[in-house]
Enzyme design. Structure first.
Site, mmCIF file in Angstrom:
data_model
loop_
_atom_site.group_PDB
_atom_site.id
_atom_site.type_symbol
_atom_site.label_atom_id
_atom_site.label_comp_id
_atom_site.label_asym_id
_atom_site.label_seq_id
_atom_site.Cartn_x
_atom_site.Cartn_y
_atom_site.Cartn_z
ATOM 1 N N ASP A 73 -12.401 -10.144 -0.970
ATOM 2 C CA ASP A 73 -13.710 -10.191 -0.293
ATOM 3 C C ASP A 73 -14.610 -9.194 -1.002
ATOM 4 O O ASP A 73 -14.123 -8.213 -1.569
ATOM 5 C CB ASP A 73 -13.626 -9.956 1.227
ATOM 6 C CG ASP A 73 -12.866 -8.701 1.646
ATOM 7 O OD1 ASP A 73 -12.667 -7.787 0.825
ATOM 8 O OD2 ASP A 73 -12.479 -8.621 2.836
ATOM 9 N N HIS A 98 -10.436 -5.932 -2.351
ATOM 10 C CA HIS A 98 -11.488 -5.737 -1.340
ATOM 11 C C HIS A 98 -12.608 -4.966 -2.033
ATOM 12 O O HIS A 98 -12.619 -3.738 -2.056
ATOM 13 C CB HIS A 98 -10.950 -4.936 -0.144
ATOM 14 C CG HIS A 98 -9.906 -5.655 0.633
ATOM 15 N ND1 HIS A 98 -10.180 -6.824 1.313
ATOM 16 C CD2 HIS A 98 -8.603 -5.384 0.851
ATOM 17 C CE1 HIS A 98 -9.067 -7.236 1.917
ATOM 18 N NE2 HIS A 98 -8.105 -6.388 1.646
ATOM 19 N N GLU A 152 -6.371 -10.601 -1.420
ATOM 20 C CA GLU A 152 -7.176 -10.398 -0.207
ATOM 21 C C GLU A 152 -8.654 -10.307 -0.564
ATOM 22 O O GLU A 152 -9.387 -9.461 -0.053
ATOM 23 C CB GLU A 152 -6.723 -9.118 0.529
ATOM 24 C CG GLU A 152 -5.234 -9.101 0.837
ATOM 25 C CD GLU A 152 -4.767 -7.879 1.637
ATOM 26 O OE1 GLU A 152 -5.622 -7.126 2.149
ATOM 27 O OE2 GLU A 152 -3.548 -7.698 1.756
ATOM 28 N N ASN A 155 2.127 -5.181 -3.211
ATOM 29 C CA ASN A 155 0.708 -5.463 -2.962
ATOM 30 C C ASN A 155 -0.039 -4.164 -2.680
ATOM 31 O O ASN A 155 0.452 -3.316 -1.936
ATOM 32 C CB ASN A 155 0.618 -6.389 -1.735
ATOM 33 C CG ASN A 155 -0.758 -6.988 -1.500
ATOM 34 O OD1 ASN A 155 -1.320 -7.614 -2.398
ATOM 35 N ND2 ASN A 155 -1.295 -6.809 -0.304
ATOM 36 N N GLU A 211 0.795 -1.243 0.000
ATOM 37 C CA GLU A 211 0.000 0.000 0.000
ATOM 38 C C GLU A 211 0.824 1.288 0.000
ATOM 39 O O GLU A 211 0.566 2.203 0.770
ATOM 40 C CB GLU A 211 -0.952 0.002 1.203
ATOM 41 C CG GLU A 211 -1.916 -1.171 1.200
ATOM 42 C CD GLU A 211 -2.889 -1.148 2.379
ATOM 43 O OE1 GLU A 211 -2.680 -0.380 3.329
ATOM 44 O OE2 GLU A 211 -3.868 -1.911 2.338
HETATM 45 C C1 XIL Z 1 -6.514 -6.236 8.137
HETATM 46 C C2 XIL Z 1 -6.856 -7.423 9.021
HETATM 47 O O1 XIL Z 1 -7.768 -8.244 8.332
HETATM 48 C C3 XIL Z 1 -7.448 -6.942 10.320
HETATM 49 O O2 XIL Z 1 -7.592 -8.041 11.229
HETATM 50 C C4 XIL Z 1 -6.555 -5.886 10.963
HETATM 51 O O3 XIL Z 1 -7.210 -5.366 12.106
HETATM 52 C C5 XIL Z 1 -6.260 -4.764 9.986
HETATM 53 O O4 XIL Z 1 -5.690 -5.315 8.820
HETATM 54 N N1 XIL Z 1 -5.071 -4.497 3.554
HETATM 55 C C6 XIL Z 1 -4.097 -5.366 4.007
HETATM 56 C C7 XIL Z 1 -4.384 -6.263 5.159
HETATM 57 O O5 XIL Z 1 -3.045 -5.468 3.388
HETATM 58 O O6 XIL Z 1 -3.239 -6.489 5.940
HETATM 59 C C8 XIL Z 1 -5.490 -5.725 6.019
HETATM 60 O O7 XIL Z 1 -5.797 -6.707 7.007
HETATM 61 C C9 XIL Z 1 -6.695 -5.359 5.178
HETATM 62 C C10 XIL Z 1 -6.364 -4.292 4.179
#
Ligand code: XIL
Length: 299
Positions: A237, A206, A235, A169, A127
């Site tokens: 969802d 996401h 990741e 990422n 990020e």
């Molecule tokens: C999130 C986790 O799922 C949570 O449990 C934590 O509180 C915060 O981080 N981008 C990412 C992940 O790269 O590491 C994040 O994970 C979600 C957004």
């Protein structure tokens, strides 16, 4: 095949999930994990605040537990993440300049060395780009150490674990025409042209549905792949887990030969960081949802 992991493997890919160490004692959780997935990403346990809570004092217990659980069952591990502006321990948040740069590089070296040979991919940097129309870097304490901090992190990771595949990422890099996507693309293009060791790009995915899941996602994946990197959906969802959106994302990955795997960000809706949106493939009782059936059928 009848599971996500086995079906993906038949397509030469992995299908994984984020895992929380604290849930490995939950039988319904591990039953699904062990049955369905052949790749894991520790959800929080390899982040900087977890692995170096005090400066120079490293803590690997929870991460090691996940790695052990995964590797003893033939699941590949994605390390997440070595350098990030978020989830930094307090000591790191308070550093700046060359002191922070050295501390960050030492962190990369120490953690990548600890997990050498056990982690297939590392999210070396997470990020680092800004949202919005500029296409540039996110302001952060790490960015303020110099624009070359990202390549320095990749070089340190490569020196510590030469066999790991090193990934960048990010999120909101799905829409090919977005400035943020183009900014990351130019960085990867530059790294490849100058021999900076980068092997892969992760797309967090996401999604909230609608325009947040762009119809040109496949173009984005194939364009990055054409630079000579693997691409991963890291990741995944999706708000309310629409079956058609999950099917489309799966098909987008399968359409791109260098899209070598998909990771969902948790197993059951109750495990999700967005649990209020029920965005995953299993409901809180561990039952397969329509989105699960759609993904399995597409694989
Ligand atoms: C999130 C986790 O799922 C949570 O449990 C934590 O509180 C915060 O981080 N981008 C990412 C992940 O790269 O590491 C994040 O994970 C979600 C957004």
């Amino acid at each position: 095949a009848t599971t996500l992991g086995a079906s993906a493997a038949e397509r030469g890919r992995f299908f994984g999930t984020a895992v929380a160490a604290g849930k490995l004692g939950d039988g319904s959780y591990t039953t699904i994990l062990n049955r369905e997935f052949n790749q894991v990403t520790p959800e929080n346990e390899m982040k900087i605040d977890a692995t170096e809570p005090q400066r120079g004092q490293f803590s690997y217990g929870n991460a090691d537990r996940i790695v052990q659980h995964a590797r003893s069952r033939g699941m590949q591990v994605r390390g997440h993440t070595l350098a990030w502006h978020s989830q930094q321990p307090g000591w790191m948040q308070s550093l700046s300049g060359s002191t922070l740069r050295q501390a960050m590089l030492n962190h990369v070296t120490q953690v990548a060395t600890h997990f050498r040979g056990q982690v297939t991919w590392w999210d070396v940097v997470n990020e680092a780009f800004a949202d919005g129309s500029g296409g540039g870097r996110r302001d952060s304490n790490l960015q303020r150490t110099g624009n070359d901090w990202i390549e320095a992190a990749f070089r340190a990771a490569d020196a510590a674990d030469p066999d790991a595949q090193l990934c960048y990422n990010d999120y909101n890099t799905d829409n090919w025409t977005a400035a943020k996507t183009q900014g990351v693309y130019r960085m990867v293009q530059d790294f490849k042209s100058r021999g900076v060791p980068i092997d892969c790009v992760g797309f967090q995915a996401h999604f909230t549905g609608g325009s947040n899941y762009p119809s040109n996602f496949r173009t984005t994946l194939s364009s990055f792949a054409a630079l000579g990197v693997d691409v991963h959906i890291t990741e995944l969802d999706i708000r309310n887990a629409p079956a058609d959106a999950y099917r489309n994302v799966t098909n987008d990955c399968l359409a791109v030969p260098r899209c070598t795997g998909i990771t969902v960000w948790g197993i059951r809706d109750s495990d999700s960081w967005r649990s209020g949106e029920s965005p995953l493939l299993f409901n809180s009782g561990g039952t397969k949802k329509a989105a699960y059936d759609a993904v399995l059928a597409a694989l």
